[in-house]
Design an enzyme around this catalytic site. Structure first.
Site, PDB file in Angstrom:
ATOM      1  N   PRO A   1       0.797  -1.230   0.000  1.00  0.00           N
ATOM      2  CA  PRO A   1       0.000   0.000   0.000  1.00  0.00           C
ATOM      3  C   PRO A   1       0.828   1.278   0.000  1.00  0.00           C
ATOM      4  CG  PRO A   1      -0.149  -1.138   2.116  1.00  0.00           C
ATOM      5  CD  PRO A   1       0.527  -2.075   1.166  1.00  0.00           C
ATOM      6  N   ASN A   2       0.357   2.207  -0.796  1.00  0.00           N
ATOM      7  CA  ASN A   2       0.891   3.568  -0.921  1.00  0.00           C
ATOM      8  C   ASN A   2       2.207   3.655  -1.683  1.00  0.00           C
ATOM      9  OD1 ASN A   2      -1.224   4.951   0.518  1.00  0.00           O
ATOM     10  ND2 ASN A   2      -0.433   3.970   2.361  1.00  0.00           N
TER      11      ASN A   2
ATOM     12  N   TYR B   1      11.486   8.730   1.039  1.00  0.00           N
ATOM     13  CA  TYR B   1      11.374   7.661   0.041  1.00  0.00           C
ATOM     14  C   TYR B   1      12.078   7.952  -1.287  1.00  0.00           C
ATOM     15  CZ  TYR B   1       7.899   6.022   3.364  1.00  0.00           C
ATOM     16  OH  TYR B   1       7.268   5.580   4.507  1.00  0.00           O
TER      17      TYR B   1
ATOM     18  N   ASN C   1       7.801  -5.642  -0.661  1.00  0.00           N
ATOM     19  CA  ASN C   1       7.725  -4.501   0.241  1.00  0.00           C
ATOM     20  C   ASN C   1       6.246  -4.374   0.566  1.00  0.00           C
ATOM     21  OD1 ASN C   1       7.647  -2.138   1.640  1.00  0.00           O
ATOM     22  ND2 ASN C   1       8.818  -0.930   0.152  1.00  0.00           N
TER      23      ASN C   1
ATOM     24  N   GLU D   1      12.173  -9.767   2.101  1.00  0.00           N
ATOM     25  CA  GLU D   1      11.449  -8.560   2.514  1.00  0.00           C
ATOM     26  C   GLU D   1      12.347  -7.341   2.282  1.00  0.00           C
ATOM     27  OE1 GLU D   1      10.053  -8.705   6.582  1.00  0.00           O
ATOM     28  OE2 GLU D   1      10.031  -6.526   6.709  1.00  0.00           O
TER      29      GLU D   1
ATOM     30  N   ALA E   1       2.967  -0.719   5.059  1.00  0.00           N
ATOM     31  CA  ALA E   1       2.565  -0.769   6.467  1.00  0.00           C
ATOM     32  C   ALA E   1       1.978  -2.125   6.869  1.00  0.00           C
ATOM     33  CB  ALA E   1       1.569   0.351   6.764  1.00  0.00           C
TER      34      ALA E   1
ATOM     35  N   ARG F   1       5.895  11.990  -3.486  1.00  0.00           N
ATOM     36  CA  ARG F   1       5.699  12.669  -2.203  1.00  0.00           C
ATOM     37  C   ARG F   1       6.763  12.185  -1.218  1.00  0.00           C
ATOM     38  NH1 ARG F   1       0.111  11.423  -2.957  1.00  0.00           N
ATOM     39  NH2 ARG F   1      -0.727  13.048  -4.282  1.00  0.00           N
TER      40      ARG F   1
ATOM     41  N   ARG G   1      13.030   4.429  12.577  1.00  0.00           N
ATOM     42  CA  ARG G   1      11.844   5.283  12.494  1.00  0.00           C
ATOM     43  C   ARG G   1      10.955   5.066  13.725  1.00  0.00           C
ATOM     44  NH1 ARG G   1       9.228   4.957   6.698  1.00  0.00           N
ATOM     45  NH2 ARG G   1       8.182   6.806   7.556  1.00  0.00           N
TER      46      ARG G   1
ATOM     47  N   HIS H   1      12.566  -2.869   2.295  1.00  0.00           N
ATOM     48  CA  HIS H   1      12.000  -1.560   2.629  1.00  0.00           C
ATOM     49  C   HIS H   1      12.929  -0.467   2.135  1.00  0.00           C
ATOM     50  CE1 HIS H   1       8.931  -3.379   5.068  1.00  0.00           C
ATOM     51  NE2 HIS H   1       9.871  -4.152   5.558  1.00  0.00           N
TER      52      HIS H   1
HETATM   53  O1  CA2 Z   1      10.336   1.964   3.912  1.00  0.00           O
HETATM   54  C1  CA2 Z   1       9.487   1.282   3.334  1.00  0.00           C
HETATM   55  O2  CA2 Z   1       9.666   0.783   2.219  1.00  0.00           O
HETATM   56  C2  CA2 Z   1       8.120   1.064   3.989  1.00  0.00           C
HETATM   57  O3  CA2 Z   1       7.697  -0.255   3.678  1.00  0.00           O
HETATM   58  C3  CA2 Z   1       7.197   2.091   3.397  1.00  0.00           C
HETATM   59  C4  CA2 Z   1       5.807   2.073   4.024  1.00  0.00           C
HETATM   60  C5  CA2 Z   1       5.900   2.140   5.530  1.00  0.00           C
HETATM   61  O4  CA2 Z   1       4.599   2.007   6.094  1.00  0.00           O
HETATM   62  C6  CA2 Z   1       6.804   1.068   6.100  1.00  0.00           C
HETATM   63  O5  CA2 Z   1       6.884   1.245   7.488  1.00  0.00           O
HETATM   64  C7  CA2 Z   1       8.194   1.170   5.501  1.00  0.00           C
HETATM   65  C8  CA2 Z   1       4.991   3.259   3.553  1.00  0.00           C
HETATM   66  C9  CA2 Z   1       4.889   3.387   2.079  1.00  0.00           C
HETATM   67  C10 CA2 Z   1       4.360   4.752   1.779  1.00  0.00           C
HETATM   68  O6  CA2 Z   1       4.959   5.155   0.578  1.00  0.00           O
HETATM   69  C11 CA2 Z   1       4.917   6.468   0.270  1.00  0.00           C
HETATM   70  C12 CA2 Z   1       5.700   6.865  -0.767  1.00  0.00           C
HETATM   71  C13 CA2 Z   1       5.722   8.172  -1.129  1.00  0.00           C
HETATM   72  C14 CA2 Z   1       4.946   9.092  -0.452  1.00  0.00           C
HETATM   73  C15 CA2 Z   1       4.146   8.689   0.586  1.00  0.00           C
HETATM   74  C16 CA2 Z   1       4.120   7.357   0.945  1.00  0.00           C
END
Ligand code: CA2
Length: 204
Positions: A58-59, A71, A122, A146, A125, A66, A155, A148
């Site tokens: 997700p996301n 990221y 990946n 896995e 969340a 963003r 974090r 990230h």
């Molecule tokens: O660091 C990672 O790859 C995460 O899997 C990213 C997840 C986060 O919930 C994990 O704790 C760590 C969040 C992905 C959100 O991705 C975005 C990318 C750009 C802008 C906003 C969110």
């Protein structure tokens, strides 16, 4: 040794499925169709390619658009293209999908059984919460890496624990989008190691 590639019917992409009023389906961002690699060097026949499924949770469709301080600026499409390029150089068909839906991710993991040699995931969340994805990883009996983008251990506390990690071969985090490339390299290392030892890794 990875088995000779057998093409399964591909799920409809998101838009086509929506037109048919079905469940949300993963957006498959790229699939390499031609096999490739160097069969002479790999010792495989021209049709024998490995296949790795890369799952973005997700996301992650927002990558590069963003929160660049966390990221980075590379988009998901760019990551997938690079994963495909890296895979092709090692005779690997890299299939990438992204979904914001837990059930779709579970279906994708189950669907990899007998079709893929390894998974790079990946789970976003869901990493921290989803026992259902953990169970799917356990059930599929494929090597799963896995990854990230960020260093989840540096974090917020809720990100420090992955409920998936114990069912994965390993975890790579904190290297920005390179975590994906390192994850693919790790997954292919496992696949190639199994092939050398005569154990195809596609689960039967
Ligand atoms: O660091 C990672 O790859 C995460 O899997 C990213 C997840 C986060 O919930 C994990 O704790 C760590 C969040 C992905 C959100 O991705 C975005 C990318 C750009 C802008 C906003 C969110």
């Amino acid at each position: 040794m990875p088995r000779v590639r057998q093409r399964a019917a591909r799920p409809l992409r998101g838009d086509a499925a929506a037109r048919r009023g079905g469940e949300p389906t993963p957006e498959r961002t790229s699939v390499r169709e031609d096999g490739g690699g160097d069969p002479q060097r790999s010792g495989r026949g021209p049709q024998q390619v490995s296949r790795v499924l890369v799952i973005h949770g997700p996301n992650l469709n927002l990558l590069g658009t963003r929160e660049p301080h966390i990221y980075g600026t590379t988009t998901l499409a760019e990551i997938d293209a690079e994963l495909q390029r890296l895979g092709a150089a090692r005779g690997c068909d890299v299939e990438c999908m992204q979904s914001n839906h837990e059930g779709v991710i579970i279906d994708a993991i189950q669907g990899a059984r007998g079709r893929c040699d390894a998974i790079v995931i990946n789970a976003g969340a869901f990493t921290h919460t989803s026992y259902a994805i953990r169970d799917a990883i356990e059930a599929v009996a494929l090597p799963v890496v896995e990854v990230h983008v960020s260093n989840i251990h540096a974090r917020e506390a809720f990100r420090h624990h992955s409920v998936l990690a114990a069912r994965c071969v390993g975890q790579i985090c904190g290297f920005g989008v390179r975590s994906y490339y390192l994850g693919l390299d790790a997954a292919l290392g496992v696949v190639e190691g199994s092939a050398r030892h005569g154990q195809g890794s596609k689960a039967r």
